[in-house]
Design a protein around this motif. Structure first.
Motif, mmCIF file in Angstrom:
data_model
loop_
_atom_site.group_PDB
_atom_site.id
_atom_site.type_symbol
_atom_site.label_atom_id
_atom_site.label_comp_id
_atom_site.label_asym_id
_atom_site.label_seq_id
_atom_site.Cartn_x
_atom_site.Cartn_y
_atom_site.Cartn_z
ATOM 1 N N ALA A 165 1.038 -1.207 -0.032
ATOM 2 C CA ALA A 165 -0.042 0.149 0.014
ATOM 3 C C ALA A 165 0.682 1.063 -0.004
ATOM 4 N N THR A 166 0.541 2.212 -0.591
ATOM 5 C CA THR A 166 1.165 3.681 -0.541
ATOM 6 C C THR A 166 0.443 4.428 0.495
ATOM 7 N N ARG A 167 -0.655 3.909 1.243
ATOM 8 C CA ARG A 167 -0.959 4.927 2.152
ATOM 9 C C ARG A 167 -0.862 4.468 3.739
ATOM 10 N N ASP A 168 -0.356 3.392 3.622
ATOM 11 C CA ASP A 168 -0.157 2.849 5.032
ATOM 12 C C ASP A 168 1.489 2.312 5.312
ATOM 13 N N ALA A 169 2.007 2.526 6.576
ATOM 14 C CA ALA A 169 3.165 1.957 6.857
ATOM 15 C C ALA A 169 3.511 0.697 7.358
ATOM 16 N N GLY A 170 2.101 0.351 7.784
ATOM 17 C CA GLY A 170 1.896 -1.072 8.418
ATOM 18 C C GLY A 170 2.154 -2.396 7.557
ATOM 19 N N VAL A 171 2.811 -3.549 7.924
ATOM 20 C CA VAL A 171 2.989 -4.716 7.110
ATOM 21 C C VAL A 171 1.391 -5.150 6.983
ATOM 22 N N GLY A 172 1.253 -5.337 5.412
ATOM 23 C CA GLY A 172 -0.311 -6.004 5.227
ATOM 24 C C GLY A 172 -0.088 -7.530 5.516
ATOM 25 N N GLY A 173 -1.426 -8.108 5.141
ATOM 26 C CA GLY A 173 -1.417 -9.767 5.441
ATOM 27 C C GLY A 173 -1.755 -10.416 4.297
ATOM 28 N N ASP A 174 -1.404 -9.747 3.009
ATOM 29 C CA ASP A 174 -1.600 -10.184 1.618
ATOM 30 C C ASP A 174 -0.711 -11.256 1.227
ATOM 31 N N TRP A 175 -0.722 -12.599 0.923
ATOM 32 C CA TRP A 175 0.220 -13.465 0.515
ATOM 33 C C TRP A 175 -0.223 -14.270 -0.578
ATOM 34 N N TYR A 176 0.827 -14.902 -1.323
ATOM 35 C CA TYR A 176 0.431 -16.043 -2.425
ATOM 36 C C TYR A 176 1.582 -16.991 -2.216
ATOM 37 N N ASP A 177 1.453 -18.017 -3.113
ATOM 38 C CA ASP A 177 2.185 -19.067 -2.816
ATOM 39 C C ASP A 177 1.909 -20.048 -4.104
ATOM 40 N N ALA A 178 3.163 -20.706 -4.703
ATOM 41 C CA ALA A 178 2.687 -21.703 -5.981
ATOM 42 C C ALA A 178 3.900 -22.699 -5.575
ATOM 43 N N SER A 179 3.751 -23.970 -5.470
ATOM 44 C CA SER A 179 4.610 -24.866 -5.578
ATOM 45 C C SER A 179 4.246 -26.172 -6.186
ATOM 46 N N LEU A 180 5.235 -26.994 -6.317
ATOM 47 C CA LEU A 180 5.049 -28.157 -7.259
ATOM 48 C C LEU A 180 4.685 -29.234 -6.003
ATOM 49 N N LEU A 181 3.600 -30.205 -6.410
ATOM 50 C CA LEU A 181 3.256 -31.154 -5.429
ATOM 51 C C LEU A 181 3.861 -32.507 -5.695
ATOM 52 N N PRO A 182 3.965 -33.621 -4.990
ATOM 53 C CA PRO A 182 4.552 -34.866 -5.236
ATOM 54 C C PRO A 182 4.007 -35.603 -6.354
ATOM 55 N N ASP A 183 2.472 -35.333 -6.601
ATOM 56 C CA ASP A 183 1.881 -36.055 -7.429
ATOM 57 C C ASP A 183 1.825 -35.274 -8.894
ATOM 58 N N GLY A 184 2.792 -34.253 -9.113
ATOM 59 C CA GLY A 184 2.753 -33.475 -10.382
ATOM 60 C C GLY A 184 1.696 -32.193 -10.464
ATOM 61 N N ALA A 185 0.946 -32.296 -9.605
ATOM 62 C CA ALA A 185 0.006 -30.869 -9.428
ATOM 63 C C ALA A 185 0.626 -29.975 -9.012
ATOM 64 N N VAL A 186 0.030 -28.576 -9.113
ATOM 65 C CA VAL A 186 0.755 -27.424 -8.680
ATOM 66 C C VAL A 186 -0.281 -26.674 -7.620
ATOM 67 N N LEU A 187 0.320 -26.385 -6.463
ATOM 68 C CA LEU A 187 -0.551 -25.658 -5.606
ATOM 69 C C LEU A 187 -0.515 -24.152 -5.921
ATOM 70 N N LEU A 188 -1.696 -23.526 -5.877
ATOM 71 C CA LEU A 188 -1.613 -22.427 -6.192
ATOM 72 C C LEU A 188 -2.655 -21.693 -5.143
ATOM 73 N N VAL A 189 -2.218 -20.476 -4.269
ATOM 74 C CA VAL A 189 -2.904 -19.893 -3.187
ATOM 75 C C VAL A 189 -2.676 -18.567 -3.142
ATOM 76 N N VAL A 190 -3.979 -17.696 -2.848
ATOM 77 C CA VAL A 190 -3.812 -16.337 -2.376
ATOM 78 C C VAL A 190 -4.615 -16.149 -1.100
ATOM 79 N N GLY A 191 -4.136 -15.220 -0.347
ATOM 80 C CA GLY A 191 -4.890 -15.020 0.759
ATOM 81 C C GLY A 191 -4.657 -13.775 1.335
ATOM 82 N N ASP A 192 -5.590 -13.427 2.418
ATOM 83 C CA ASP A 192 -5.335 -11.866 3.003
ATOM 84 C C ASP A 192 -5.778 -12.153 4.247
ATOM 85 N N VAL A 193 -5.115 -11.942 5.366
ATOM 86 C CA VAL A 193 -4.972 -11.843 6.892
ATOM 87 C C VAL A 193 -5.563 -10.290 7.233
#
Length: 371
Positions: A165-193
């Motif tokens: 954010a440009t209007r706040d100095a506090g760290v936000g809770g937004d995150w994302y992730d993507a990783s390869l799983l053992p069975d060949g599928a891909v984990l895709l995540v977004v979230g917001d605390v």
């Protein structure tokens, strides 16, 4: 996200600053005084230095002060000052100053209104302090927690964008992730605390790592959201979050997702943009005994999938429906025709919807191209 620039009750801003930045051991505090009746604004040496000037260069007017502020931050500072004067209260303002050598300094300022016996604002007294150090720490925390690289998968594309954010100095809770799983599928995540600051960062890190651990253990997207919600529910601070947890199987093109109170994924195909608007449960932590659901579908070859947080689309005073329509149009307009172009797609969307300034919240955007 709560603005760092706001009008407050008398004394609140002073206590906040004293407890945080202006009490910082290395801070050298500037002092200033404004006579509202005459219009004269008096600075001390440190206040002038923080605004990139020698004291004898300052013109002693609010116009001269406003001229030192980064244009993107100026409207909010003006609003904070005017609101505090109208209410005879106090304000806390955080803004950028660009010095002559091109360096950028973050300044936090406090102003307390002094009123006459008739209740009219006659004077403002205030303090300023350099808080650039805090912004550097915020940046390091965000970089340390969010993924630095994304999986390189044959035939697939993955691109992520994160903007604070440009209007706040506090760290936000937004995150994302993507990783390869053992069975060949891909984990895709977004979230917001919900919330900001170190508690939000701690919850964000916990959720991101727990999500990956459950996925590696073989949990389905619905199983992951169910377990995450259960984990958050006993939190005495009442931490909650939203998320889309999903997996994409490149071999079958099967996309499975579980939406926990989050905004809908957007799929781009030759038929145009389409929101996957199934909601499989409330925000994480709200219903600990609820079993979340999930949905799956087959993505056509070359389809683009967008996962994002609310900082990309939500704007104060704007209809969320209208903003989602804007995202769909922007995505369709920037959608690449070939195998490349995901980075251009993301950059075009961020430019169209977020712009270079005025973001009230962090934003994450994760774009995927199916094989």
């Amino acid at each position: 996200m709560v603005d760092r620039i706001e009008a407050m009750e008398p004394g609140a801003g002073w206590a906040l600053a004293h407890a945080n930045d202006i009490a910082h051991a290395d801070a050298e505090v500037g002092i200033w005084d404004r006579d509202i009746v005459s219009g004269k604004l008096t600075w001390d040496r440190r206040t002038a230095e923080l605004h990139g000037l020698r004291l004898d260069e300052f013109g002693e007017t609010m116009t001269d002060f406003y001229a030192t502020i980064h244009p993107d931050d100026l409207p909010r500072v003006r609003e904070a000052v005017d609101s505090a004067i109208a209410a005879c209260g106090s304000y806390l303002a955080e803004y950028r100053v660009v010095w002559r050598d091109g360096s950028q300094v973050w300044v936090q300022g406090l102003g307390r209104i002094v009123a006459s016996s008739a209740g009219e604002a006659t004077r403002v007294i205030g303090l300023v302090v350099d808080v650039t150090w805090r912004h550097a720490i915020v940046d390091m925390l965000q970089r340390a927690i969010l993924p630095q690289t994304l999986p390189d998968l044959p035939g697939m594309g993955l691109v992520a964008r994160y903007l604070p954010a440009t209007r706040d100095a506090g760290v936000g809770g937004d995150w994302y992730d993507a990783s390869l799983l053992p069975d060949g599928a891909v984990l895709l995540v977004v979230g917001d605390v919900a919330g900001h600051g170190l508690p939000a960062v701690a919850a964000m890190a916990e959720l991101r790592h727990a999500t990956r651990a459950y996925a590696l253990a073989g949990y389905s997207p619905a199983g992951i959201t169910t377990q995450l919600s259960t984990n958050l529910a006993p939190d005495p601070d009442g931490t909650t979050a939203t998320a889309v947890v999903s997996r994409l199987d490149p071999a079958t093109h099967r996309f499975t997702w579980s939406c926990a109170g989050h905004l809908p994924p957007l799929v781009l195909t030759g038929a145009g943009p389409d929101y996957l608007d199934d909601v499989h449960g409330p925000i994480l932590g709200a219903a600990p005994r609820l079993a979340y659901g999930q949905t799956d579908l087959s993505l056509p070859p070359g389809a683009q999938l967008l996962l994002y947080t609310d900082g990309l689309v939500e704007r104060r005073g704007a209809s969320l429906t209208d903003r989602l329509d804007t995202l769909a149009r922007a995505a369709a307009g920037h959608s690449p025709g070939g195998l490349g172009g995901l980075a251009d797609l993301c950059d075009g969307i961020v430019t169209d919807l977020a712009g270079p300034a005025g973001r009230e919240d962090d934003l994450c955007l994760l774009a995927v191209r199916a094989p």
